[in-house]
Design a protein around this motif. Structure first.
Motif, mmCIF file in Angstrom:
data_model
loop_
_atom_site.group_PDB
_atom_site.id
_atom_site.type_symbol
_atom_site.label_atom_id
_atom_site.label_comp_id
_atom_site.label_asym_id
_atom_site.label_seq_id
_atom_site.Cartn_x
_atom_site.Cartn_y
_atom_site.Cartn_z
ATOM 1 N N PRO A 422 -13.624 -0.434 7.579
ATOM 2 C CA PRO A 422 -13.974 -0.247 6.170
ATOM 3 C C PRO A 422 -13.238 0.918 5.495
ATOM 4 O O PRO A 422 -13.478 1.207 4.325
ATOM 5 C CB PRO A 422 -15.480 0.054 6.241
ATOM 6 N N ASP A 423 -12.353 1.587 6.215
ATOM 7 C CA ASP A 423 -11.681 2.778 5.687
ATOM 8 C C ASP A 423 -10.999 2.492 4.349
ATOM 9 O O ASP A 423 -10.344 1.451 4.174
ATOM 10 C CB ASP A 423 -10.618 3.287 6.664
ATOM 11 N N ARG A 424 -11.135 3.466 3.442
ATOM 12 C CA ARG A 424 -10.481 3.373 2.142
ATOM 13 C C ARG A 424 -9.584 4.594 1.944
ATOM 14 O O ARG A 424 -9.807 5.644 2.534
ATOM 15 C CB ARG A 424 -11.500 3.290 1.007
ATOM 16 N N VAL A 425 -8.580 4.424 1.086
ATOM 17 C CA VAL A 425 -7.709 5.536 0.733
ATOM 18 C C VAL A 425 -7.735 5.716 -0.776
ATOM 19 O O VAL A 425 -8.171 4.825 -1.518
ATOM 20 C CB VAL A 425 -6.261 5.313 1.229
ATOM 21 N N LEU A 426 -7.244 6.864 -1.221
ATOM 22 C CA LEU A 426 -7.215 7.185 -2.648
ATOM 23 C C LEU A 426 -5.859 7.757 -3.004
ATOM 24 O O LEU A 426 -5.332 8.608 -2.288
ATOM 25 C CB LEU A 426 -8.306 8.213 -2.978
ATOM 26 N N MET A 427 -5.272 7.273 -4.091
ATOM 27 C CA MET A 427 -4.057 7.836 -4.666
ATOM 28 C C MET A 427 -4.380 8.187 -6.120
ATOM 29 O O MET A 427 -4.866 7.334 -6.868
ATOM 30 C CB MET A 427 -2.905 6.839 -4.617
ATOM 31 N N LYS A 428 -4.088 9.420 -6.517
ATOM 32 C CA LYS A 428 -4.533 9.863 -7.840
ATOM 33 C C LYS A 428 -3.531 10.822 -8.465
ATOM 34 O O LYS A 428 -3.052 11.744 -7.798
ATOM 35 C CB LYS A 428 -5.904 10.548 -7.700
ATOM 36 N N ALA A 445 -5.950 9.809 2.666
ATOM 37 C CA ALA A 445 -5.394 8.731 3.475
ATOM 38 C C ALA A 445 -4.946 9.289 4.812
ATOM 39 O O ALA A 445 -4.749 10.505 4.943
ATOM 40 C CB ALA A 445 -4.185 8.097 2.760
ATOM 41 N N PRO A 446 -4.760 8.435 5.813
ATOM 42 C CA PRO A 446 -4.130 8.917 7.041
ATOM 43 C C PRO A 446 -2.761 9.519 6.716
ATOM 44 O O PRO A 446 -2.005 8.964 5.913
ATOM 45 C CB PRO A 446 -3.990 7.635 7.879
ATOM 46 N N ASN A 447 -2.472 10.667 7.304
ATOM 47 C CA ASN A 447 -1.194 11.356 7.091
ATOM 48 C C ASN A 447 -0.971 11.784 5.638
ATOM 49 O O ASN A 447 0.169 11.921 5.187
ATOM 50 C CB ASN A 447 -0.023 10.496 7.555
#
Length: 492
Positions: A422-428, A445-447
């Motif tokens: 279910p992992d989510r990432v965010l770009m902003k 996010a990872p890395n």
């Protein structure tokens, strides 16, 4: 006869002090000495960035076997061996300390393995009994973790102690909500420890972008960290035998013994807070009414500059409310011959910043090129799981100073979505309406730490949103979203 023994005497063998000493001696020919009473490398190398990041790496392997199964591999997960890992970790820290010593020797810096205090504007007293004089004195002694003023707080650990554990606890309570608390919560959880975290505030990672820290809190909880916001401890003591039996019945496991670490930073271990006395399980009662027995408690509730007993105020150096050395834009104190860099000044407490401050000091004092320290638009990372990378203003800080547009997207990345995680990432991106410059970039996010370094270059150069838009995406990657967001999700 020379007026002074040295052109420069550096107190503190951390990254900032070592860099300043090396550059002053190696590039300007100055006669330089450095005193360090603990281990060379300071917080970053010995009890901070380096060992912590290696622990992050170790903790991330926990999910690999499960994820590999989703990709068709048959992999069996074994147990984590703390003794094997910590032994190799200490070998690496010993190696790095040796590198620091060799670099100083190679630059003809004379070193003293001793505690140094300031006697006057040009004089340093060593714990060996020696007295040395210098035209300039540089204070680079860093900071140390502190315990709250809570009854029986000495039963708990601070971050320095983590690296000296004989064995991992089965369960731990982490008090605090800053990046150190959250990083260790994720690390220890990844290593198989049952982690509970109390933070008295409304949300962890205060000072970071609200949307980003909210996602991290959600992901930490999703992974199994028992996070309690608006919670603190009201009672802490050694558990009774009955309480221990109850904890064992609940599956918490046998108690462990922690070994106190070397409290302190950059040679001021003598200023340590009271060290850990934990010898068994700890009973904790929280403000939310919950009670529980933990094998260990970790306080990650703040740090303090290492200025106690240095003699600075006695010679005229001004200290701030937290004990930090007050300096101007050139790192000069109220005493013209005494300068200070790094965490002891409590400006931006990051290793690369201390190194930059050290180099700016040498430019100013030894190369005749007055160089103020640039603390603007510094990229940084929080090594939680997932990581957060950030540079520039948060949405909240930006909207307080001008009208902005917010470009933001959150999604499940391909690699984890494929195996059903279910992992989510965010770009902003935070963009100025008036100038179109990107004021802030936040990645969860990872890395993310690797990504934000590169985004930081563009933002430091003054890139606009249209500059980002003109950049072709690298597909398929998570980071391509940074250059494909076309419409703002909100304005403020």
């Amino acid at each position: 006869m020379a007026e002074f023994d040295y052109d420069l005497f550096v107190i503190g063998g951390g990254s900032g002090g070592v860099r300043a000493a090396r550059v002053a001696a190696g590039e300007t020919g100055a006669k330089v000495a450095l005193a360090e009473e603990s281990r060379y490398g300071g917080t970053c190398v010995i009890r901070g960035c380096v060992p912590k990041k290696l622990m992050v790496f170790a903790s991330e392997y926990a999910d690999i076997c499960t994820d590999a199964g989703g990709y068709g591999w048959e992999v069996t997960r074994g147990d984590f061996d703390w003794t094997k890992f910590s032994g190799k970790l200490n070998e690496e820290l010993d190696r790095l300390e040796g590198v620091y010593r060799k670099l100083l020797a190679g630059s003809n810096v004379e070193t003293f393995d001793a505690r140094a205090t300031v006697k006057d504007a040009h004089t340093v007293q060593l714990s060996t009994g020696e007295v040395k004089t210098a035209k300039h004195i540089l204070i680079a002694v860093g900071g140390r973790p502190v315990r709250p003023e809570t009854k029986n707080a000495n039963l708990g650990m601070v971050s320095d102690d983590i690296f000296h554990l004989e064995k991992l606890p089965k369960s731990i309570l982490i008090i605090g909500g800053g990046y150190i608390a959250c990083e260790f919560a994720c690390i220890l959880h990844g290593l198989g420890v049952e982690v509970t975290q109390y933070y008295r505030g409304a949300q962890i990672l205060r000072g970071f972008d609200d949307e980003a820290r909210g996602l991290i809190a959600d992901q930490m909880t999703e992974r199994g960290i028992d996070l309690h916001l608006g919670a603190d401890i009201v009672e802490m003591r050694c558990a009774t035998s009955e309480e221990i039996e109850g904890a064992d019945d609940a599956g918490m496991g046998a108690p462990v013994h922690s070994t106190p670490g070397a409290i302190g930073d950059s040679g001021l271990s003598g200023q340590a807070e009271e060290q850990t006395e934990q010898k068994g399980p700890i009973f904790v009662k929280a403000t939310n009414g919950k009670t529980k027995v933990f094998d260990a408690v970790l306080f990650a509730t703040g740090r303090k500059p290492n200025t106690d007993g240095l003699g600075l105020e006695e010679v005229g150096v001004k200290l701030g409310r937290k004990g930090e050395v007050v300096v101007d834009e050139y790192s000069q104190t109220a005493v013209p011959s005494i300068y200070a860099i790094g965490d002891v000044t409590d400006r931006v407490n990051l290793t690369p910043v201390a190194i930059r401050e050290g180099m700016a000091f040498v430019e100013t004092v030894f190369k005749g090129n007055p160089t103020p320290v640039d603390h603007d638009l510094i990229p940084s990372a929080v090594f939680t799981q997932p990581e957060m990378g950030t540079v520039g203003l948060s949405e909240e800080a930006a909207r307080d100073q001008e009208e902005i547009e917010v470009y933001s997207t959150s999604f499940r990345p391909m690699q984890s979505a494929f195996v059903g995680k279910p992992d989510r990432v965010l770009m902003k991106l935070i963009v100025s309406k008036e100038t179109r410059k990107v004021l802030g970039c936040h990645i969860v996010a990872p890395n993310a730490g690797e990504m934000i370094q590169l985004a930081g270059i563009a933002i430091k150069m003054g890139a606009t949103k249209e500059d980002f838009d003109r950049t072709v995406a690298v597909h398929p990657t998570m980071s391509e979203e940074i250059v494909t967001m076309r419409n703002p999700v909100r304005t403020a």
